[in-house]
Scaffold this motif. Structure first.
Motif, PDB file in Angstrom:
ATOM      1  N   LYS A  94     -12.282  -6.618   6.639  1.00 35.42           N
ATOM      2  CA  LYS A  94     -12.356  -6.898   8.083  1.00 35.42           C
ATOM      3  C   LYS A  94     -11.083  -7.602   8.571  1.00 35.42           C
ATOM      4  O   LYS A  94     -10.772  -7.565   9.755  1.00 35.42           O
ATOM      5  CB  LYS A  94     -13.623  -7.688   8.428  1.00 35.42           C
ATOM      6  CG  LYS A  94     -13.537  -9.189   8.312  1.00 35.42           C
ATOM      7  CD  LYS A  94     -14.824  -9.833   8.832  1.00 35.42           C
ATOM      8  CE  LYS A  94     -14.939 -11.291   8.407  1.00 35.42           C
ATOM      9  NZ  LYS A  94     -13.795 -12.154   8.729  1.00 35.42           N
ATOM     10  N   ASP A  95     -10.352  -8.235   7.655  1.00 38.38           N
ATOM     11  CA  ASP A  95      -9.102  -8.917   8.022  1.00 38.38           C
ATOM     12  C   ASP A  95      -7.858  -8.103   7.662  1.00 38.38           C
ATOM     13  O   ASP A  95      -6.740  -8.513   7.936  1.00 38.38           O
ATOM     14  CB  ASP A  95      -9.010 -10.279   7.295  1.00 38.38           C
ATOM     15  CG  ASP A  95     -10.200 -11.161   7.595  1.00 38.38           C
ATOM     16  OD1 ASP A  95     -10.619 -11.184   8.767  1.00 38.38           O
ATOM     17  OD2 ASP A  95     -10.725 -11.810   6.665  1.00 38.38           O
ATOM     18  N   ALA A  96      -8.065  -6.973   6.975  1.00 41.91           N
ATOM     19  CA  ALA A  96      -6.919  -6.177   6.498  1.00 41.91           C
ATOM     20  C   ALA A  96      -6.392  -5.290   7.628  1.00 41.91           C
ATOM     21  O   ALA A  96      -7.173  -4.651   8.342  1.00 41.91           O
ATOM     22  CB  ALA A  96      -7.359  -5.322   5.300  1.00 41.91           C
ATOM     23  N   LEU A  97      -5.090  -5.261   7.784  1.00 49.32           N
ATOM     24  CA  LEU A  97      -4.483  -4.513   8.887  1.00 49.32           C
ATOM     25  C   LEU A  97      -4.543  -3.011   8.646  1.00 49.32           C
ATOM     26  O   LEU A  97      -4.429  -2.551   7.501  1.00 49.32           O
ATOM     27  CB  LEU A  97      -3.012  -4.927   9.035  1.00 49.32           C
ATOM     28  CG  LEU A  97      -2.751  -6.368   9.468  1.00 49.32           C
ATOM     29  CD1 LEU A  97      -1.248  -6.654   9.457  1.00 49.32           C
ATOM     30  CD2 LEU A  97      -3.324  -6.616  10.866  1.00 49.32           C
ATOM     31  N   PRO A  98      -4.686  -2.248   9.735  1.00 48.97           N
ATOM     32  CA  PRO A  98      -4.558  -0.793   9.605  1.00 48.97           C
ATOM     33  C   PRO A  98      -3.201  -0.466   8.968  1.00 48.97           C
ATOM     34  O   PRO A  98      -2.218  -1.163   9.215  1.00 48.97           O
ATOM     35  CB  PRO A  98      -4.595  -0.300  11.056  1.00 48.97           C
ATOM     36  CG  PRO A  98      -5.262  -1.391  11.828  1.00 48.97           C
ATOM     37  CD  PRO A  98      -4.927  -2.677  11.122  1.00 48.97           C
ATOM     38  N   GLY A  99      -3.185   0.557   8.142  1.00 51.22           N
ATOM     39  CA  GLY A  99      -1.946   0.892   7.425  1.00 51.22           C
ATOM     40  C   GLY A  99      -1.969   0.380   6.002  1.00 51.22           C
ATOM     41  O   GLY A  99      -1.247   0.879   5.145  1.00 51.22           O
ATOM     42  N   THR A 100      -2.822  -0.633   5.754  1.00 50.19           N
ATOM     43  CA  THR A 100      -3.003  -1.085   4.366  1.00 50.19           C
ATOM     44  C   THR A 100      -4.181  -0.297   3.769  1.00 50.19           C
ATOM     45  O   THR A 100      -4.995   0.275   4.502  1.00 50.19           O
ATOM     46  CB  THR A 100      -3.303  -2.596   4.304  1.00 50.19           C
ATOM     47  OG1 THR A 100      -4.574  -2.854   4.934  1.00 50.19           O
ATOM     48  CG2 THR A 100      -2.212  -3.405   4.994  1.00 50.19           C
ATOM     49  N   ILE A 101      -4.272  -0.323   2.444  1.00 50.50           N
ATOM     50  CA  ILE A 101      -5.344   0.445   1.782  1.00 50.50           C
ATOM     51  C   ILE A 101      -6.721  -0.066   2.204  1.00 50.50           C
ATOM     52  O   ILE A 101      -7.599   0.696   2.605  1.00 50.50           O
ATOM     53  CB  ILE A 101      -5.156   0.386   0.250  1.00 50.50           C
ATOM     54  CG1 ILE A 101      -3.872   1.132  -0.137  1.00 50.50           C
ATOM     55  CG2 ILE A 101      -6.372   0.960  -0.484  1.00 50.50           C
ATOM     56  CD1 ILE A 101      -3.383   0.869  -1.558  1.00 50.50           C
ATOM     57  N   ARG A 102      -6.901  -1.392   2.151  1.00 46.96           N
ATOM     58  CA  ARG A 102      -8.226  -1.924   2.527  1.00 46.96           C
ATOM     59  C   ARG A 102      -8.456  -1.816   4.033  1.00 46.96           C
ATOM     60  O   ARG A 102      -9.577  -1.622   4.491  1.00 46.96           O
ATOM     61  CB  ARG A 102      -8.346  -3.369   2.055  1.00 46.96           C
ATOM     62  CG  ARG A 102      -8.476  -3.487   0.534  1.00 46.96           C
ATOM     63  CD  ARG A 102      -8.244  -4.910   0.103  1.00 46.96           C
ATOM     64  NE  ARG A 102      -8.472  -5.153  -1.301  1.00 46.96           N
ATOM     65  CZ  ARG A 102      -7.928  -6.168  -1.955  1.00 46.96           C
ATOM     66  NH1 ARG A 102      -7.123  -7.022  -1.321  1.00 46.96           N
ATOM     67  NH2 ARG A 102      -8.171  -6.341  -3.228  1.00 46.96           N
ATOM     68  N   GLY A 103      -7.377  -1.933   4.799  1.00 46.25           N
ATOM     69  CA  GLY A 103      -7.497  -1.794   6.255  1.00 46.25           C
ATOM     70  C   GLY A 103      -7.877  -0.381   6.651  1.00 46.25           C
ATOM     71  O   GLY A 103      -8.611  -0.161   7.610  1.00 46.25           O
ATOM     72  N   ASP A 104      -7.401   0.593   5.903  1.00 43.52           N
ATOM     73  CA  ASP A 104      -7.685   1.992   6.237  1.00 43.52           C
ATOM     74  C   ASP A 104      -9.011   2.491   5.657  1.00 43.52           C
ATOM     75  O   ASP A 104      -9.648   3.356   6.245  1.00 43.52           O
ATOM     76  CB  ASP A 104      -6.556   2.907   5.722  1.00 43.52           C
ATOM     77  CG  ASP A 104      -5.281   2.746   6.544  1.00 43.52           C
ATOM     78  OD1 ASP A 104      -5.337   2.108   7.612  1.00 43.52           O
ATOM     79  OD2 ASP A 104      -4.232   3.262   6.110  1.00 43.52           O
TER      80      ASP A 104
END
Ligand code: CMP
Length: 143
Positions: A94-104
């Motif tokens: 939930k805190d990971a930015l889009p573009g990162t693996i967890r964010g995506d």
């Protein structure tokens, strides 16, 4: 050259994200030194996550990481530990930015797709828990 331990967790394997994840580290320019699809025993899981023993989520963490195959990897390159943590994104999706693996791809902290070592000491410890020396290969690659 600096090395790190990365592992696609059971949720990432089930969702067929191994190729996508490997591609991100390859594209960045890191060098794959070893990889295997494997099941984790309860004993190995408890050793690997030993620092979390006693925390309320420890049992769920061990149950989850032993619930299906993982894809364990060793990657090398300059500053690979820090940069791979940037590529993964924050632990809680939930805190990971889009573009990162967890964010995506991630939704929940307990199912956050990928694990990566957080320091040179943990990288050394985790690599030796998961890989024998002869499973790590030395070869040249050009980028
Ligand atoms: P990982 O990088 O594999 O290292 C420890 C793991 O514990 C972490 O990713 C999360 O998947 C998990 N974790 C951390 N905090 C919590 C939490 N509050 N609840 C459930 N799992 C957690």
């Amino acid at each position: 050259m600096e090395k790190t331990f990365l592992m696609v967790k059971p949720d990432g394997v089930q969702r067929q994200l191994i190729g996508e994840i490997v591609a991100r580290f390859e594209s960045k320019g890191f060098h794959l030194a070893g990889a295997k699809l494997m099941s984790i025993s309860k004993e190995l899981a408890e050793k690997h996550y030993g620092e979390h023993d006693g925390k309320p989520f420890f049992k769920d963490l061990v149950d989850f990481i032993t619930s299906g195959p993982v894809f364990a990897m060793v990657w090398e390159g300059e500053n690979v530990i820090e940069i791979s943590r940037q590529l993964m994104g924050k632990t809680n999706p939930k805190d990971a930015l889009p573009g990162t693996i967890r964010g995506d791809y991630g939704m929940f902290v307990g199912k956050n797709i990928i694990h990566g070592s957080d320091s040179p000491e943990s990288a050394e410890r985790e690599i030796s828990l998961f890989f024998k020396e002869e499973e790590l290969l030395e070869y040249t690659s050009s980028i």
